[in-house]
Structures are given as structure tokens and as C-alpha cells.
Design a protein around this motif. Structure first.
Motif, short mmCIF file in Angstrom:
data_model
loop_
_atom_site.label_atom_id
_atom_site.label_comp_id
_atom_site.label_asym_id
_atom_site.label_seq_id
_atom_site.Cartn_x
_atom_site.Cartn_y
_atom_site.Cartn_z
N GLY A 181 16.27 23.82 3.90
CA GLY A 181 16.80 23.10 5.06
C GLY A 181 15.79 22.22 5.76
O GLY A 181 16.01 21.81 6.91
N ILE A 182 14.69 21.89 5.11
CA ILE A 182 13.66 21.03 5.70
C ILE A 182 13.69 19.68 4.99
O ILE A 182 13.61 19.61 3.76
CB ILE A 182 12.26 21.66 5.56
CG1 ILE A 182 12.21 23.01 6.29
CG2 ILE A 182 11.18 20.73 6.08
CD1 ILE A 182 10.95 23.79 6.02
N ALA A 183 13.84 18.64 5.77
CA ALA A 183 13.85 17.29 5.20
C ALA A 183 12.41 16.84 4.96
O ALA A 183 11.62 16.73 5.91
CB ALA A 183 14.54 16.31 6.14
N GLY B 274 0.77 -1.23 0.00
CA GLY B 274 0.00 0.00 0.00
C GLY B 274 0.79 1.28 0.00
O GLY B 274 0.23 2.34 -0.27
N ALA B 275 2.09 1.26 0.30
CA ALA B 275 2.86 2.52 0.33
C ALA B 275 4.35 2.21 0.37
O ALA B 275 4.78 1.16 0.87
CB ALA B 275 2.47 3.38 1.52
N TYR B 276 5.14 3.12 -0.15
CA TYR B 276 6.60 3.02 -0.06
C TYR B 276 7.15 4.44 -0.03
O TYR B 276 6.47 5.41 -0.40
CB TYR B 276 7.18 2.25 -1.25
CG TYR B 276 7.01 2.96 -2.58
CD1 TYR B 276 8.04 3.75 -3.11
CD2 TYR B 276 5.81 2.87 -3.29
CE1 TYR B 276 7.88 4.42 -4.31
CE2 TYR B 276 5.65 3.54 -4.49
CZ TYR B 276 6.68 4.30 -5.00
OH TYR B 276 6.52 4.97 -6.19
N ARG B 277 8.39 4.56 0.41
CA ARG B 277 9.03 5.87 0.49
C ARG B 277 9.68 6.17 -0.85
O ARG B 277 10.70 5.58 -1.20
CB ARG B 277 10.04 5.92 1.63
CG ARG B 277 10.58 7.32 1.88
CD ARG B 277 11.33 7.45 3.19
NE ARG B 277 10.43 7.29 4.35
CZ ARG B 277 10.79 7.59 5.59
NH1 ARG B 277 12.01 8.05 5.84
NH2 ARG B 277 9.94 7.42 6.58
N LEU B 278 9.07 7.09 -1.57
CA LEU B 278 9.59 7.46 -2.89
C LEU B 278 10.86 8.29 -2.74
O LEU B 278 11.83 8.11 -3.50
CB LEU B 278 8.52 8.25 -3.65
CG LEU B 278 8.86 8.70 -5.07
CD1 LEU B 278 9.10 7.51 -5.98
CD2 LEU B 278 7.74 9.59 -5.63
N VAL B 279 10.87 9.19 -1.78
CA VAL B 279 12.06 10.01 -1.49
C VAL B 279 12.38 9.86 -0.02
O VAL B 279 11.53 10.18 0.84
CB VAL B 279 11.82 11.49 -1.84
CG1 VAL B 279 13.00 12.34 -1.35
CG2 VAL B 279 11.62 11.66 -3.34
N ASP B 280 13.57 9.39 0.27
CA ASP B 280 14.03 9.28 1.66
C ASP B 280 15.00 10.44 1.88
O ASP B 280 16.19 10.35 1.58
CB ASP B 280 14.73 7.93 1.85
CG ASP B 280 14.99 7.63 3.32
OD1 ASP B 280 14.53 8.41 4.16
OD2 ASP B 280 15.67 6.64 3.62
N ALA B 281 14.45 11.54 2.39
CA ALA B 281 15.24 12.77 2.50
C ALA B 281 16.34 12.60 3.54
O ALA B 281 16.09 12.07 4.64
CB ALA B 281 14.34 13.93 2.85
N PRO B 282 17.56 13.08 3.27
CA PRO B 282 18.63 13.05 4.28
C PRO B 282 18.31 14.02 5.41
O PRO B 282 17.85 15.15 5.17
CB PRO B 282 19.87 13.47 3.49
CG PRO B 282 19.35 14.25 2.32
CD PRO B 282 18.03 13.65 1.99
N VAL B 283 18.49 13.56 6.64
CA VAL B 283 18.20 14.38 7.82
C VAL B 283 19.52 14.67 8.52
O VAL B 283 20.26 13.77 8.87
CB VAL B 283 17.23 13.67 8.78
CG1 VAL B 283 16.95 14.54 9.99
CG2 VAL B 283 15.95 13.29 8.05
N SER B 284 19.79 15.95 8.72
CA SER B 284 21.04 16.33 9.38
C SER B 284 20.74 17.12 10.64
O SER B 284 19.96 18.08 10.62
CB SER B 284 21.90 17.18 8.44
OG SER B 284 21.22 18.33 8.02
#
Length: 792
Positions: free
Chosen positions: A681-683, A642-652
């Protein structure tokens, strides 16, 4: 017509023919009297013998059942064969259960469980009743149409897989059901023409729920059936009344009754015998009064109310006449009285009226029964009992054979290198699957005059259009090779979404009703799913399995304007039991989901699969990047969940984090918003929700498992895999009503800003309408900032 012998007396047997003997009719009358009693008592027991504790009336329809007792007795005890399929008028379910009990197909203990938990359903149900129900009924107008489309399905099955045992497809319906528009849509469609095994029987009691119908429309209705190519039979008067018409002066009697207002005629029922003459002759010509003068009161009351729908011989003659007409469907208008044989007969308000306990006691005595014998079946030593046993053996159906499931690949291998819409990908995948040798013969598609505009052309070019006989193609089309004949695998319908879902429903039950599993696939413009919603619900309630694509959808269909822009269809799909709604954005995901759906239907699993698709071409590279990051095996598992992470944003460090969840065509705007947020600057993690239906179902399963066992619910695996376990706020983006995905915030327990379409659209470009409805990237960015502020 085949006629089956039955015991009459002394162990001898004789056939019940189209012109039955007096002995035949006396035997059938004995049985119908027992059926009438049991049907009446079943409703009475539910209301008077069983304490509910909630003060709510149980209800039932004693009068509506009584009007069909004669018809159903004639069918089950004299006319039907074992392979025949019957749809029973909803309000006649007590009669059906009484007959099944007398045939030995229902345990006696169920007779007192009408409308009780685990008992007999209010209306016949394929999936919930304990006795053998061919067609669920309840939503008026759909029950009669179902056997018609089942007959069309059988014609298709016979043409492709060889003739099955001959079946007649019979529908019992109330005359008020003819007010339903879908009835006339069904009989007018080319796909239902020429079905000589289909017969409808109209219980023409001339009463609706509230009143005696003031105008009888039989002539109009019969003309409409005839105009649609049906064979029409009118069973208006019984044999005694017809004989009276044939006597000198009888023509005046017939003219008087024929022209009598319906309310006048109905008022005769329930009157004392001595009062019938005065009421009947009120305003009559002298010739009619003279004809009736020599007839005693008791005989006159019985004579003038001798309706064909309660004359077993007349009914059997009509059914035999319909059997003889093999080139078209038949309809029988059987004139009946609502409440036949009961004290409430003909009463204008008898629809849901219940007999009093005193009336039931009197009826029991009149039928020669006692409280000790009232539930007894027919004595097997009597002619009636022997006939019931013989008919029971006839109706014993062999167990359904096991069908080996065909091999269905996990992927069709469709190429996705260029921008592609999910609608186009759907057509390509289906065409590729039609190359699979085991699967291909089972595939059958249908559409309400939108096959080419919903991308079924590739499949149709490979398989052809189904027609009972070869049809010459008068025009040569190099793009659409529309060859029509018995080998075709696409059934083209007229513009009727009700017919689409009625046909899909019966194609999806072919494994049971025609002994051959199929994999039905239908397409329809998504906004018009709602036109066929009643039939969609009926199909999945009946346990049907099929695939339907609603395409194109949403305001993404921008130039078409608000009339063609669907907003609430995802909610319908999400909330409809026995179905799963899917809305992939990328061709690769659709490929996996469609192959999986086809596999489920082919294996006889699940219910309906509703794909909400679009004509907007999308770049496929984001999906390819996710596949490279996660690996194909993991990504496929998550897409199917039903869902997957299309973009896994880098978190710093302490950078703010927000989650953007979306379905379908809006993903480019969501990706653009994520990129803009990253610059600030927002993941922003982007979650592609391929099926919020699957996600919701898993969330509910985990919640129920927790609260029913008094423990803390687990976190659903699919949600956790796609969204992670953090407390980042959420923005949902959907080309549909904004509330349809808002539940995700509750499931995740985080502040949520839902974006969607909450107003009727207008014409324009995709960009125009996305901006109007806050689906553009700038609005999504602002929504993300708002969600972050809510989380502070």
C-alpha cells in the motif's frame, strides 16, 4: 630546417644558422638579458608592488625562470617557426610572458598582474592566460607529455585528412619532472614511436624544490630515453669550456669536472670571483691545479661555470641536430644553473626565494635600466627591436577556420529488444554512428589494451587500427579483424591510463593544434579512471573535448572482487569541472545520451563526457513502458536533462508516498522494491537518474541565480519534472559510494536514506554483493520504510 632572416644592423638581414655568427650571438645575448630582467621583475612586482590585503605570499619562481632564459631566447628568437607548438615548464611562465611581451603578443599592462585576478596565471594556461599558450602546464610531468601526444595526433590527422603545415612539438621541462612515472609511460608507448617532429628539452639544473640533488642521474635518464628509441643530445659545456678541454692538459680539467659531486660544482655559483679557485680546486689533482694556474681569477670563475644550457650557440647547434633526426623523437639535456644571472644563482634554497628590493635595484642598474624604462620593450629602431618585429610576424597565426559540424542523428537506431548491458549498447551505438557519412571520418577511438573487453570490437572491425605504415596481419581472427594501417581509426595504447587521457586530451584539441576537429572516444575499466585522473583533469582544464566510457563499474562487476570494483568514480565525475558524468541504465537512454555527446563534441561544444557503464544485461521493457507513457519526445528531453520518472506509482487517498532514485545497474532491484512496496500500500515512484551531474549543475544554477539577486531560488525544471513537487521522502540507490547521490535530499528538501557501497568489495555473485551492500530489493524496501518514518 628553415632559417628566417633578421635585421642585424643598418637594416641589413642575415640568417641565424645552426652555427651562428658572433653578431648573431651578441644580438641574442642582448635580448636574453632583457628577457631575464623582465621575468625577474614580473615576479618581483607581484610580490613587492601589489598589496593583496590578505597576508598571503604571492610567490613566483625567479630562479627557476632564470635557468631557462637562454633556452627560450634561442627558441623564440632564432629557432622556432610559426607553426611550432611549445609546452613551457610551469615555473618558467614569467620568461614566456616576457618573451610574448617583447614579441608584441602581450600588452604591457599585464606585466604587473602575475597571479592576480584576471592577470597572468601562475603557470601557463591555454584557457586563462591573455597571450597565446599552446599547452597548459602546472601538474609536473603532464606538460612535457602533452606535445608528444599532440605530435601523435598530428600524425593521425595528416594520414587521414592530408598534411597540415609542418609543426615541431617542443616541450620545456625541469629535470625533477623526470621523477614522474608518467614521463616514462609516455615515451615507451608504441603510439608515440617515430615522432621525428617531437623534441623535449630538459632544464638540467640539478636542483629540486628543496635542495641541490645529491646524485646526478643524467646517464641513467639518457640511457632510458635511448632504450625507448629516442635521439639523445647532451649540451653540458659551453664553447669556451670545450675549447679549454681541447688545449694541452685540458683532458684533466674535463675529467675533474665530470667526476665532481654535484653539490661541489653547484657551490661555485654565487661565490666571489677570488674565492672560486680555492673552492673549485679543493681535492683536485695537481694536473688540474697546474692547468688553472695561468688563468686569472675572473676568467677562471667564468670558465669553469660555462654551462651549455646558457651558451646560445651550443643550444642552437643542438636544436639543429634534433631537426636533422626525422625518424624518432629527440631529447636535449641542457645543463643550466638555477638562478642564472641572479644573486641567488646555485643557492640550494633558491627555488621559491625572492630577490630583495635592494637586489632588484642593483640588477636594474646592472642592466642599464631605470624605474622609468624598466618595462620598456625593445627599441624598434635597434637590431634587437627589428629582430623581435620579424619574429613576431613569423609567429602570427591565421585565424582558425570555421569547420561545418557534421550531421549527428538523435538516435543510432540500435535495437534493444533483448536484455542488454550499457557496455554492449555503447559499442553497438558507436558502430552504427560509424556508418554516418559526414560523421564517420571524424570518429577516432583509443583504449589502454582494453578495446575488445570494452566492446569497441565492432567499431574496430569497421574502421581498422591506426598505424603510420601498413602492418601485416600474421594471425587470422574471424571475430576481431585487426587490420593496421594509415587509414585505421582506432589508436591502441599499452596499459597506461595516464596515456589514455593524455591522448584523449590532445585528440580533443586537434581542432586548434592540428587544424582538424575530431570526435575522440576512449574506453577504460572504470576503477582505473583514477589511475589516469591527473591527466583527465589536465585535459579538461586545457579545454579539451572528448568522450570516455568507464566500463565495467562498481560491485556489479561481482566476480572480479574489490580490486576492480569502483566506488568513488561518480563523485570524481560529478565534481570535475568542464566535464559531465552520465550513468544510464537502459540502452535507449544511452543511445540518446551518446548521440547527444557526439553531437556536442562534433559542434565544438562542451568539454568531456564521462559514461559510467556496466556489463550487467538489463531487461529493456521498463524503459519502453516509460516511453509509451511519456512519449518519445518528452522522455528524450528528460533523459538528456538528467532524470525521468521510470515508474509513476498511482497514489490513492492518504497512502504513503516515497521516491526511489537510482542510477545504472541497480534499477532491477529498485523496481522490485517498488513493486513490493506497492503490495504493502505504499506508492513508490522510481526515478532513473541518467546524469546526477546535469541535475546538480541545474540545481546550482538556480540557487546562484537566486542568492546573487537576493530572491527566492526557482525549483530546477529537471528535478521538478522527474521528482514532482511533493514532500515525499527519498531513498537513493547507487552502485557507488552512498554519499554520491545523497545531495538529492538537500536539493529536494526531504528526509533521505542513501544506499550505496561504502566498503571494499569481495568476489561473489551480483546478488551476493548487492545483499552485502544493502542494494538488494529487501534492503531498499527497508530503507523506504525508514525514510517514511523520518518524514513523520
Amino acid at each position: 630546417m628553415d632559417h628566417h632572416p633578421h635585421p642585424l644592423d643598418g637594416g641589413s638581414t642575415a640568417p641565424v644558422s645552426a652555427t651562428p655568427t658572433t653578431a648573431d650571438l651578441e644580438l641574442l645575448d642582448e635580448i636574453q638579458q632583457r628577457v631575464l630582467w623582465l621575468a625577474t621583475r614580473i615576479v618581483d612586482s607581484a610580490n613587492h608592488d601589489r598589496a593583496t590585503g590578505d597576508g598571503v605570499k604571492v610567490g613566483g619562481h625567479q630562479a627557476s625562470s632564470a635557468s631557462l632564459v637562454s633556452t627560450m631566447t634561442a627558441l623564440w628568437f632564432a629557432h622556432l617557426d610559426g607553426a611550432d607548438k611549445v609546452s613551457v615548464k610551469p615555473h618558467a611562465s614569467p620568461v614566456f610572458h616576457a618573451i610574448q611581451y617583447l614579441l608584441g603578443n602581450l600588452d604591457r599592462s599585464y606585466l604587473t598582474t602575475l597571479r592576480a585576478r584576471g592577470g597572468l596565471q601562475s603557470y601557463p594556461s591555454r584557457t586563462k592566460d591573455p597571450d597565446p599558450v599552446d599547452f597548459s602546464t602546472g601538474s609536473v610531468g603532464l606538460g612535457p607529455a602533452a606535445p608528444l601526444f599532440a605530435a601523435a595526433t598530428r600524425r593521425y590527422v595528416d594520414a587521414h585528412f592530408g598534411a597540415r603545415p609542418a609543426s615541431r612539438f617542443v616541450a620545456l621541462m625541469g629535470d625533477a619532472e623526470l621523477d614522474e612515472g608518467n614521463i616514462w609511460e609516455a615515451i615507451a608507448d608504441d603510439a608515440t614511436q617515430g615522432l621525428g617532429k617531437a623534441m623535449w628539452i630538459v632544464d638540467f639544473n640539478r636542483q629540486s624544490l628543496d635542495r641541490v640533488v645529491p646524485g646526478v642521474r643524467s646517464a641513467q635518464w639518457m640511457a632510458q630515453f635511448a632504450a625507448a628509441g629516442w635521439h639523445v643530445v647532451e649540451v653540458k659545456y659551453g664553447r669556451r669550456l670545450r675549447a679549454a678541454f681541447a688545449r694541452p692538459g685540458g683532458e684533466a680539467l674535463r675529467a675533474w669536472i665530470d667526476n665532481m659531486p654535484n653539490e661541489h660544482y653547484q657551490s661555485l655559483f654565487g661565490l666571489p670571483e677570488q674565492d672560486v679557485r680555492k673552492q673549485f680546486l679543493d681535492g683536485a689533482p695537481q694536473a688540474v691545479a697546474d692547468f688553472c694556474a695561468v688563468i686569472p681569477d675572473a676568467e677562471l670563475a667564468s670558465l669553469v661555470t660555462d654551462l651549455g644550457g646558457h651558451d646560445l650557440g651550443s643550444l642552437l647547434e643542438a636544436f639543429a641536430e634534433c631537426d636533422a633526426v626525422t625518424d624518432r623523437p629527440s631529447v636535449v639535456f641542457a645543463y643550466t644553473v638555477k638562478g642564472w644571472g641572479l644573486p641567488t644563482a646555485g643557492n640550494p634554497r633558491n627555488h621559491s626565494a625572492l630577490l630583495t628590493t635592494a637586489q632588484v635595484d642593483e640588477l636594474r642598474t646592472a642592466h642599464g635600466l631605470t624605474p622609468a624604462t624598466e618595462w620598456d620593450a625593445l627599441d624598434p629602431a635597434t637590431p634587437a627591436g627589428r629582430l623581435a618585429a620579424e619574429r613576431s610576424r613569423l609567429f602570427t597565426r591565421p585565424a582558425a577556420p570555421a569547420f561545418p559540424a557534421p550531421a549527428v542523428p538523435e538516435s543510432s537506431g540500435v535495437r534493444t529488444g533483448k536484455p542488454l548491458s550499457t557496455q554492449e549498447a555503447f559499442g553497438r551505438v558507436l558502430a552504427e554512428l560509424s556508418r554516418q557519412p559526414e560523421l564517420a571520418p571524424l570518429l577516432v577511438t583509443t583504449a589502454p589494451d582494453v578495446a575488445t573487453s570494452t566492446n569497441l570490437a565492432g567499431f574496430i572491425n569497421r574502421t581498422g587500427v591506426f598505424a603510420p605504415v601498413e602492418r601485416r596481419a600474421w594471425n587470422s581472427d574471424p571475430v576481431l579483424r585487426w587490420a593496421e594501417g594509415p587509414t585505421g581509426q582506432h589508436i591502441e595504447l599499452g596499459i597506461s591510463e595516464m596515456n589514455l587521457f593524455l591522448l584523449l586530451g590532445q585528440l580533443g584539441l586537434s581542432w586548434d593544434l592540428s587544424g582538424q576537429p575530431l570526435v575522440p572516444v576512449g574506453t577504460v575499466y572504470d576503477p582505473f579512471v583514477l589511475r589516469g585522473l591527473d591527466a583527465f583533469i589536465y585535459a579538461v582544464y586545457s579545454g579539451s573535448r572528448f568522450i570516455v566510457a568507464g566500463t565495467p563499474s562498481g560491485v556489479t562487476l561481482a566476480p572480479e572482487g574489490g580490486a576492480h570494483q569502483s566506488t568513488i568514480t561518480p563523485s570524481v565525475g560529478l565534481e570535475l569541472p568542464n566535464s559531465v558524468t552520465l550513468e544510464p541504465a537502459y540502452a535507449g537512454a544511452l543511445d540518446w545520451l551518446l548521440c547527444d555527446a557526439v553531437g556536442q563534441v562534433a559542434r565544438g561544444e562542451g568539454g568531456a563526457h564521462y559514461f559510467r557503464l556496466t556489463t550487467r544485461p538489463l531487461e529493456q521493457s521498463p524503459f519502453d513502458a516509460a516511453k509509451a507513457r511519456l512519449g518519445e519526445k518528452v522522455l528524450r528531453r528528460q533523459v538528456l536533462a538528467g532524470a525521468y520518472r521510470l515508474v509513476d506509482a498511482p497514489v490513492s487517498g492518504d497512502a504513503p508516498v516515497v521516491r526511489l532514485a537510482a542510477s545504472g545497474a541497480v534499477l532491477p532491484e529498485v523496481l522490485a522494491a517498488a513493486a513490493e512496496l506497492a503490495e504493502e500500500g505504499i506508492a513508490a515512484h522510481v526515478i532513473d537518474v541518467t546524469s546526477q551531474d546535469l541535475l546538480y549543475a541545474e540545481w546550482q544554477r538556480t540557487l546562484r541565480s537566486g542568492y546573487r539577486t537576493a530572491r527566492t531560488p526557482d525549483s530546477p525544471g529537471a528535478l521538478r519534472a522527474a521528482f514532482g513537487s511533493g514532500r515525499a521522502p527519498l531513498v537513493t540507490v547507487h552502485d557507488a559510494a552512498s554519499h554520491s547521490m545523497a545531495w538529492l535530499g538537500g536539493a529536494l528538501g526531504v528526509p533521505t536514506v542513501p544506499l550505496g557501497v561504502d566498503a571494499f568489495g569481495q568476489s561473489g555473485t551480483v546478488g551476493d554483493l548487492y545483499e552485502i551492500n544493502s542494494l538488494d530489493s529487501g534492503s531498499i524496501v527497508n530503507a523506504a520504510l525508514a525514510a517514511l518514518s523520518l518524514a513523520e
